[in-house]
Design an enzyme around this catalytic site. Sequence first.
Site, PDB file in Angstrom:
ATOM      1  N   ASP A  94       0.803  -1.219   0.000  1.00  0.00           N
ATOM      2  CA  ASP A  94       0.000   0.000   0.000  1.00  0.00           C
ATOM      3  C   ASP A  94       0.836   1.269   0.000  1.00  0.00           C
ATOM      4  OD1 ASP A  94       0.746  -0.869   2.609  1.00  0.00           O
ATOM      5  OD2 ASP A  94      -0.642   0.564   3.493  1.00  0.00           O
ATOM      6  N   GLU A 152      -0.623  -1.977   5.167  1.00  0.00           N
ATOM      7  CA  GLU A 152       0.257  -1.914   6.340  1.00  0.00           C
ATOM      8  C   GLU A 152       0.145  -0.568   7.024  1.00  0.00           C
ATOM      9  OE1 GLU A 152       3.223  -0.666   8.843  1.00  0.00           O
ATOM     10  OE2 GLU A 152       3.293   0.091   6.790  1.00  0.00           O
ATOM     11  N   GLU A 153       0.060   0.504   6.229  1.00  0.00           N
ATOM     12  CA  GLU A 153       0.050   1.847   6.807  1.00  0.00           C
ATOM     13  C   GLU A 153      -1.172   2.063   7.706  1.00  0.00           C
ATOM     14  OE1 GLU A 153       2.423   3.840   6.780  1.00  0.00           O
ATOM     15  OE2 GLU A 153       3.688   3.281   5.097  1.00  0.00           O
ATOM     16  N   ARG A 192      18.738  -7.294  13.972  1.00  0.00           N
ATOM     17  CA  ARG A 192      18.992  -7.587  15.380  1.00  0.00           C
ATOM     18  C   ARG A 192      17.934  -8.560  15.884  1.00  0.00           C
ATOM     19  NH1 ARG A 192      16.702  -5.073  19.652  1.00  0.00           N
ATOM     20  NH2 ARG A 192      18.714  -4.470  20.565  1.00  0.00           N
ATOM     21  N   HIS A 379       7.717   8.957   4.402  1.00  0.00           N
ATOM     22  CA  HIS A 379       6.479   9.738   4.488  1.00  0.00           C
ATOM     23  C   HIS A 379       6.684  11.197   4.075  1.00  0.00           C
ATOM     24  CE1 HIS A 379       4.144   6.745   7.276  1.00  0.00           C
ATOM     25  NE2 HIS A 379       5.020   6.114   6.498  1.00  0.00           N
TER      26      HIS A 379
END
Length: 409
Positions: A94, A152-153, A192, A379
């Site tokens: 998206d 996802e956003e 990580r 963004h």
Amino acid sequence: MVSTFPNPSSVDLSRIRLSIRSLQPQFVEWRRRLHQQPELGFQEKLTAEFVSQKLQEWGIEHQTGIAHTGIVAIIKGNKLTTTPQVLAIRADMDALPIQELNEVPYKSQHDGVMHACGHDGHTAIALGTAYYLQQHRQDFSGIVKIIFQPAEESPGGAKPMIEAGVLKNPDVDAIIGLHLWNNLPLGTVGVRAGALMAAVECFNCTILGKGGHGALPHQTVDSVVVAAQIVNALQTIVARNVNPIDSAVVTVGELHAGTKRNVIADTAKMSATVRYFNPSLKGFFNQRVEQIIAGICQSHGANYDLEYWSLYPPVINDIKIAELVRSVVEEVVETPLGIVPECQTMAAEDMSFFLEEVPGCYFFLGSANSAKDLAYPHHHPRFDFDETALAMGVEIFVRCVEKYFVSCH
């Protein structure tokens, strides 16, 4: 201070196999096409059609329409065992409601919508991985599920895809995913074990006071004064209620009250976000925020209306899968300077829902190149990234697949 990261112009691409490097023009072409037709969450119809078309063209089994626009592709190695291991790769599709300011040939053609976070690159990398694995099925013995995820956003497509069964039939044993990351330069990878990205919770609160004339405050309950004290007091949650070893953030991003300078407002509205890494803090902030708001309101004779909700849990990487990814990254990028283990961010990601279900690793693929003016933050209306990262992403995914199935035997 001199940067310890490699200059993007000196990144060694010889570690990327020739068969993947030769596909780089295709990766760029796919990414730019996707960039031109960005779509918001659960509206990724053109994107899904393009992905499905390519998978069908390559003879890859896949299912469409999962959680509206999601797709799952399945690629089987040539030497399957009786109970083959299943590794999933996740990519989000998206875009964001942002007007693009870049003047490039592949600029967004959809007014007010833009791929300003790199998801077009994630989709292109997943497509490249699917194509390569389909052509080299003799190189692995398990099953690869590639999950093309919507939204996802916001409001989040991972959870509805999981509820639709994307981790079942066949059952996924582990999952990996990446995020192109303009906070790291090209040629570096952030990986990580443990917490990588934060949980995000949100709340809206309306303070209900009693309005009146600015010259007669004794006749009122000033919602602005109450709200101001609440904003200040909320900061004590992190400062005095959270173990200082645990990172956390409470940010009041909106505060609206009043209509005129000499009128005491009867209501004040605020909106805030809460972020933390430690899963044991789930539920704590909700309780503490309301305690503070209720106490201050009571002391002033005000009331309140509070709406609090959890959006995404923290992204927690499995130790073994993170080590797998790290070992692969060491083969692809120059080390040790190319690996950034301390790469945590208070940003959030709904990859976290997948990681709650199966062990996995989410990592950051450096994609900034300031020499090419490709270092704007995520963004931002001028966000873009160095497309050399596309081939690097495919190489890392492919090697993770090959190495994962070897380690399972």
